[in-house]
Write a protein that holds these residues in place. Structure first.
Motif, PDB file in Angstrom:
ATOM      1  N   LYS A 311       1.692   0.908   5.474  1.00 42.95           N
ATOM      2  CA  LYS A 311       2.429   0.193   4.025  1.00 42.95           C
ATOM      3  C   LYS A 311       1.903  -0.912   3.422  1.00 42.95           C
ATOM      4  O   LYS A 311       1.752  -1.230   2.178  1.00 42.95           O
ATOM      5  N   SER A 312       1.385  -1.788   4.499  1.00 40.78           N
ATOM      6  CA  SER A 312       0.774  -3.012   4.029  1.00 40.78           C
ATOM      7  C   SER A 312      -0.442  -2.800   3.305  1.00 40.78           C
ATOM      8  O   SER A 312      -0.430  -3.502   2.197  1.00 40.78           O
ATOM      9  N   ARG A 315       0.688  -1.689  -0.274  1.00 43.67           N
ATOM     10  CA  ARG A 315       0.932  -2.957  -1.120  1.00 43.67           C
ATOM     11  C   ARG A 315      -0.121  -3.543  -1.489  1.00 43.67           C
ATOM     12  O   ARG A 315      -0.071  -4.082  -2.651  1.00 43.67           O
ATOM     13  N   GLU A 316      -1.097  -3.942  -0.483  1.00 46.88           N
ATOM     14  CA  GLU A 316      -2.153  -4.825  -1.078  1.00 46.88           C
ATOM     15  C   GLU A 316      -3.134  -4.250  -1.974  1.00 46.88           C
ATOM     16  O   GLU A 316      -3.604  -4.872  -3.066  1.00 46.88           O
ATOM     17  N   ASN A 319      -1.436  -4.393  -5.528  1.00 47.47           N
ATOM     18  CA  ASN A 319      -1.524  -6.138  -6.125  1.00 47.47           C
ATOM     19  C   ASN A 319      -3.001  -6.280  -6.480  1.00 47.47           C
ATOM     20  O   ASN A 319      -3.173  -6.927  -7.521  1.00 47.47           O
ATOM     21  N   TYR A 380      -0.139   4.877  -9.314  1.00 50.63           N
ATOM     22  CA  TYR A 380       0.511   4.689  -8.184  1.00 50.63           C
ATOM     23  C   TYR A 380       1.435   5.899  -7.532  1.00 50.63           C
ATOM     24  O   TYR A 380       1.324   6.589  -6.658  1.00 50.63           O
ATOM     25  N   HIS A 438       7.756  -2.245  -9.333  1.00 50.84           N
ATOM     26  CA  HIS A 438       8.592  -3.110  -8.297  1.00 50.84           C
ATOM     27  C   HIS A 438       9.612  -2.532  -7.574  1.00 50.84           C
ATOM     28  O   HIS A 438       9.835  -2.968  -6.435  1.00 50.84           O
ATOM     29  N   VAL A 441       8.235  -0.318  -4.750  1.00 50.07           N
ATOM     30  CA  VAL A 441       7.766  -0.981  -3.741  1.00 50.07           C
ATOM     31  C   VAL A 441       8.588  -1.810  -2.751  1.00 50.07           C
ATOM     32  O   VAL A 441       8.525  -1.674  -1.507  1.00 50.07           O
ATOM     33  N   ARG A 442       9.837  -2.186  -3.449  1.00 51.60           N
ATOM     34  CA  ARG A 442      10.866  -3.019  -2.577  1.00 51.60           C
ATOM     35  C   ARG A 442      11.546  -1.892  -1.786  1.00 51.60           C
ATOM     36  O   ARG A 442      11.742  -2.039  -0.644  1.00 51.60           O
ATOM     37  N   LEU A 445       8.142   0.585   0.739  1.00 53.31           N
ATOM     38  CA  LEU A 445       6.821  -0.141   1.410  1.00 53.31           C
ATOM     39  C   LEU A 445       7.212  -1.532   2.026  1.00 53.31           C
ATOM     40  O   LEU A 445       6.167  -2.137   2.405  1.00 53.31           O
ATOM     41  N   PHE A 446       8.421  -1.756   2.513  1.00 47.65           N
ATOM     42  CA  PHE A 446       8.902  -2.863   3.240  1.00 47.65           C
ATOM     43  C   PHE A 446       9.699  -2.292   4.478  1.00 47.65           C
ATOM     44  O   PHE A 446      10.177  -1.240   4.422  1.00 47.65           O
TER      45      PHE A 446
END
Length: 446
Positions: A311-312, A315-316, A319, A380, A438, A441-442, A445-446
């Motif tokens: 997941k990290s 996210r990267e 961004n 995405y 947004h 992702v929230r 992916l967290f």
């Protein structure tokens, strides 16, 4: 030639991966776009400015059928990237075999229909008056090569899904170099006019497909399919269709906008209005090559890491893709604002076209610095296999906002209403996509 193996998509630093995937994609798109630009310049200077409008009229039909290959390619490649990330090689192979079968069946069927209704389709897309005879010549020849182009577009996305961006780049360069070389031979050397332009395009598609077939038969590819993989599997077909429909819907909307734009501009400004848009459309294809390259490079990285539950890294990748694409978009914006008139002069010496096109071009490109958010955001959802939001967000830019604006604003502001519709649609769709990206992702992916 050093290329990534698919496993490296989950290991190497995201920034380096994005550059390694995006640069070849950008170069490929750049060369393809230069081909389109130079081809348009050669056609305009060697055949005439009306020939530019004629090619622009044909593009929606041929590109829509060819886009079936891209749709099937991107839809299947999303499955392949996630399957390789999850170490499910058999699903990746079955998906690739099904992609080939579906592409051939659909494109050959649609080309047959397109050739039968040639005299109805060309006028419907704005091919009227002096444009019609040249458009018909180009249409009939190019359509024979469209199934080859569809297979090229499908195969190219699969090559990229394997983590082989350099070979994908070469596959994009071959038809561009071939087309320009054949332009000089057939149009200039043999004085074949519009026939030469059309055959140059069709032969170049065959050259590209030859390279792609070689790649998959060579040791470079991880996807070694057998005859059993060509048999259509209902679950694979459904997943390819759901994800591929996103790309196909986008191209369908593009075709509709071409139809509307060509007809509205013909009504407002005659052949000159259609030619102005044809030049701007070529510049959109050309100038956005780095932004589109980042988007193409982002897809397999996001898909593989999502499939591997990293997941990290996902996210990267989001961004950094937005950051890189936005920076490149800002450079494109500045270049168009400064050099709009010299760019137009390269296409034609027609005083009317030179007078009206630079201002129109600046409005069309006005929101380019932020449009990367819309492109990366919708891509995405497609990369991670979420077809419904990918479909809806893909349509926001041209379907939900641009077409309504195009139907309303020209009634009050004539041709200016057409050009400002581009910028307004870009701004609104970017805001909508940014919100949903947004939120996703929230949530996940967290």
């Amino acid at each position: 030639m050093r290329s990534l193996s698919s496993t490296e998509l989950g290991k190497k630093p995201i920034g380096k991966l994005l550059i390694k995937q995006s640069v070849p994609a950008s170069i490929g798109i750049l060369v393809m776009s230069i081909n389109i630009l130079v081809d348009t310049i050669l056609v305009g200077n060697w055949i005439g400015s009306v020939a530019i409008a004629a090619i622009n009229v044909v593009l929606p039909v041929s590109f829509f059928i060819a886009a079936l290959g891209m749709a099937i390619g991107i839809g299947g490649s999303s499955i392949i990237s996630r399957a390789l990330g999850a170490n499910n090689k058999d699903k990746a192979l079955t998906t690739f075999g099904n992609q080939i079968t579906i592409t051939l069946l659909l494109t050959i069927s649609l080309v047959s229909v397109g050739l039968i209704f040639v005299n109805d389709l060309i006028p419907a897309f704005g091919g009227k008056g002096d444009i019609f005879p040249l458009a018909k010549i180009y249409y009939q020849i190019v359509l024979y090569g469209v199934p080859l182009l569809a297979l090229c577009m499908m195969g190219n996305t699969v090559i990229r899904a394997e983590g082989k961006p350099m070979f994908a780049m070469i596959a994009m360069i071959i038809p561009s170099v071939g087309n320009l070389s054949l332009d000089f031979i057939l149009i200039k050397g043999f004085d074949m006019g519009m026939h030469g332009a059309a055959w140059a395009s069709t032969i170049s598609y065959a050259l590209c497909l030859s390279f792609i077939i070689w790649f998959f038969l060579s040791k470079r590819s991880e996807l070694k399919i057998s005859f059993s993989h060509f048999g259509i599997k209902a679950d694979i077909l459904r997943e390819i269709s759901e994800l591929g429909f996103v790309t196909l819907a986008r191209q369908a909307v593009v075709s509709v906008t071409y139809l509307l734009l060509n007809n509205i501009l013909f009504k407002l400004g005659g052949e000159a209005g259609v030619t102005t848009y044809a030049i701007i459309a070529r510049m959109l294809m050309f100038a956005l090559f780095p932004v589109l390259g980042v988007t193409q490079g982002f897809l397999p990285i996001a898909g593989y890491n999502y499939g591997a539950q990293l997941k990290s890294r996902v996210r990267e990748s989001i961004n950094k893709a937005i950051l890189y694409a936005s920076g490149l978009g800002l450079f494109v914006f500045a270049s168009i604002m400064i050099f709009a008139e010299p760019i137009v002069r390269a296409f034609t010496d027609d005083a009317e076209i030179i007078a009206q096109t630079p201002s129109a071009m600046r409005w069309v490109f006005a929101a380019i610095p932020i449009v990367s958010i819309q492109l990366i955001g919708s891509a995405y959802f497609q990369a991670i296999g979420k077809a419904k939001p990918a479909f809806l967000l893909t349509l926001t830019r041209q379907g939900f906002f641009f077409i309504p604006l195009l139907l309303i604003l020209p009634k009050f502001y004539d041709e200016f209403g057409v050009w400002v519709s581009f910028a307004l649609a870009d701004v609104i769709s970017t805001l909508v996509t940014g919100y949903f990206l947004h939120r996703e992702v929230r949530r996940t992916l967290f």
